[in-house]
Design a protein around this motif. Structure first.
Motif, PDB file in Angstrom:
ATOM      1  N   THR A 143       1.259   3.913  -2.994  1.00  0.00           N
ATOM      2  CA  THR A 143       0.831   5.290  -2.738  1.00  0.00           C
ATOM      3  C   THR A 143       1.973   6.282  -2.917  1.00  0.00           C
ATOM      4  O   THR A 143       1.804   7.339  -3.540  1.00  0.00           O
ATOM      5  N   ILE A 168       0.834  -1.210   0.000  1.00  0.00           N
ATOM      6  CA  ILE A 168       0.000   0.000   0.000  1.00  0.00           C
ATOM      7  C   ILE A 168       0.865   1.255   0.000  1.00  0.00           C
ATOM      8  O   ILE A 168       0.644   2.191  -0.784  1.00  0.00           O
ATOM      9  N   HIS A 179       7.425  -1.316  -2.630  1.00  0.00           N
ATOM     10  CA  HIS A 179       6.323  -2.042  -3.257  1.00  0.00           C
ATOM     11  C   HIS A 179       6.735  -3.487  -3.565  1.00  0.00           C
ATOM     12  O   HIS A 179       6.002  -4.443  -3.268  1.00  0.00           O
TER      13      HIS A 179
END
Length: 274
Positions: free
Chosen positions: A157, A153, A164
Motif C-alpha cells: 500500500t 499489505i 514488503h
C-alpha cells in the motif's frame, strides 16, 4: 517575484526531484531559474541547522517522544492485557500512518518510521506473548504469520519495498518451520521441490505486476531470487543431517543465479526499476 511564491515553487521542485516526477536536469534548470542562490530550501524540520538555532518545538517534540517511550517501557508489563494491546496498536498506527504521509515529501523520515513500526510490532508482540506465558503453543507461529501479512499489505500500500520484502521473509520463515515439523527427514532434493515452485511463482508474479502495478515488481523478483537458494539455506540452518556436498551445490546455484541475472539483465533491471 514574491519571495513567498518563489519558496512555494522551490519546495514543489524539490518534491518533484525526490519523487522522480521530473528528470534531474529539469529540476536543476528550474531550481536555477527560480532561485537567486541556486539552493532549494529544505522542508525537513528536523535538521542540524534547526537544532543549532534552538527550535523549541523540535526539542519539546523529542522530549515528549523519549518520555513516552520510557513511560511505556517501564509500565507496559503491569498494564492490563487490553491496555497493552491498545497501547501497541496505537503506537503502530502512529508510526505507519506518518510513514505513509511522509514517504514522498520526507522519504528518510518515512522509511525510519516504517522501520520503527516494524521493530515495535515484533517487540510488543513477543513481549506480550512471553508476559502471558503463551510461547509454548502456536502463538509465535501465528504472530509471525500476522506480522508477515501486515508488512506485505503495508509495504504494498505504501510502496515501501523493504517492508514488503520483510513480510515475505517472515512468511518464508514460517513456511520453513512448518516444513521442518511436517517433514523433518526431508532430503536435499525434496527440499528443492518444496521451495523452487515458490521461486518460479514469485518470478512470474514479478513479470505480471511489472505490466499491471508500478513499484512492486522488484520486491517479488527479489523474493524469487532468495527462494532459489532457500532449499540449501533450509538444510544448513534448520536440519542437522545434510550431505557434505551441500555447500558445493549452494555455490553452484549461486553461480547459476548470477549467470542468469547477467544474461537477462536488461529484462529484470527494467522490472526492478519500475
Amino acid at each position: 517575484m514574491n519571495v513567498e511564491k518563489r519558496d512555494i515553487i522551490l519546495k514543489e521542485i524539490q518534491y518533484w526531484r525526490r519523487t522522480k516526477l521530473l528528470p534531474e536536469q529539469y529540476c536543476d534548470f528550474l531550481t536555477n531559474l527560480y532561485s537567486d542562490e541556486g539552493e532549494v530550501p529544505n522542508s525537513n524540520p528536523i535538521t542540524l541547522q534547526n537544532l543549532q538555532q534552538g527550535n523549541i518545538k523540535i526539542w519539546m517534540f523529542a522530549f515528549g517522544i523519549i518520555s513516552l517511550i520510557l513511560l511505556i517501557g517501564f509500565y507496559f508489563s503491569v498494564f492490563p492485557w487490553g491496555l497493552q494491546l491498545a497501547t501497541a496498536v496505537s503506537l503502530l498506527v502512529v508510526c505507519y500512518g506518518y510513514a505513509g504521509l511522509l514517504r514522498n515529501r520526507m522519504p528518510i523520515i518515512g522509511l525510519s518510521l516504517a522501520g520503527i513500526g516494524s521493530f515495535l510490532t515484533l517487540g510488543f508482540g513477543l513481549w506480550m506473548i512471553f508476559l502471558h506465558n503463551l510461547e509454548d503453543g502456536l502463538s509465535i507461529p501465528i504472530f509471525v504469520g500476522v506480522c508477515g501479512l501486515l508488512w506485505i499489505i503495508l509495504g504494498f500500500t505504501l510502496r515501501i519495498g523493504l517492508l514488503h520484502f520483510g513480510g515475505y521473509g517472515a512468511l518464508c520463515l514460517l513456511y520453513a518451520g512448518f516444513a521442518g515439523r511436517v517433514r523433518p527427514e526431508a532430503g536435499v532434493w525434496e527440499l528443492q521441490l518444496l521451495w523452487l515452485p515458490l521461486c518460479v511463482l514469485m518470478i512470474w508474479l514479478s513479470w505480471l505486476l511489472y505490466h499491471r502495478v508500478k513499484g512492486v515488481s522488484g520486491v517479488y523478483f527479489g523474493v524469487g531470487a532468495l527462494l532459489w537458494l532457500m532449499p540449501e539455506i533450509d538444510s544448513l540452518l534448520l536440519r542437522r543431517d545434510y550431505p557434505a556436498w551441500l555447500s558445493l551445490l549452494l555455490i553452484g546455484k549461486i553461480a547459476a543465479e548470477l549467470t542468469l541475472l547477467f544474461l537477462f539483465r536488461k529484462k529484470w533491471i527494467a522490472w526492478v526499476a519500475t
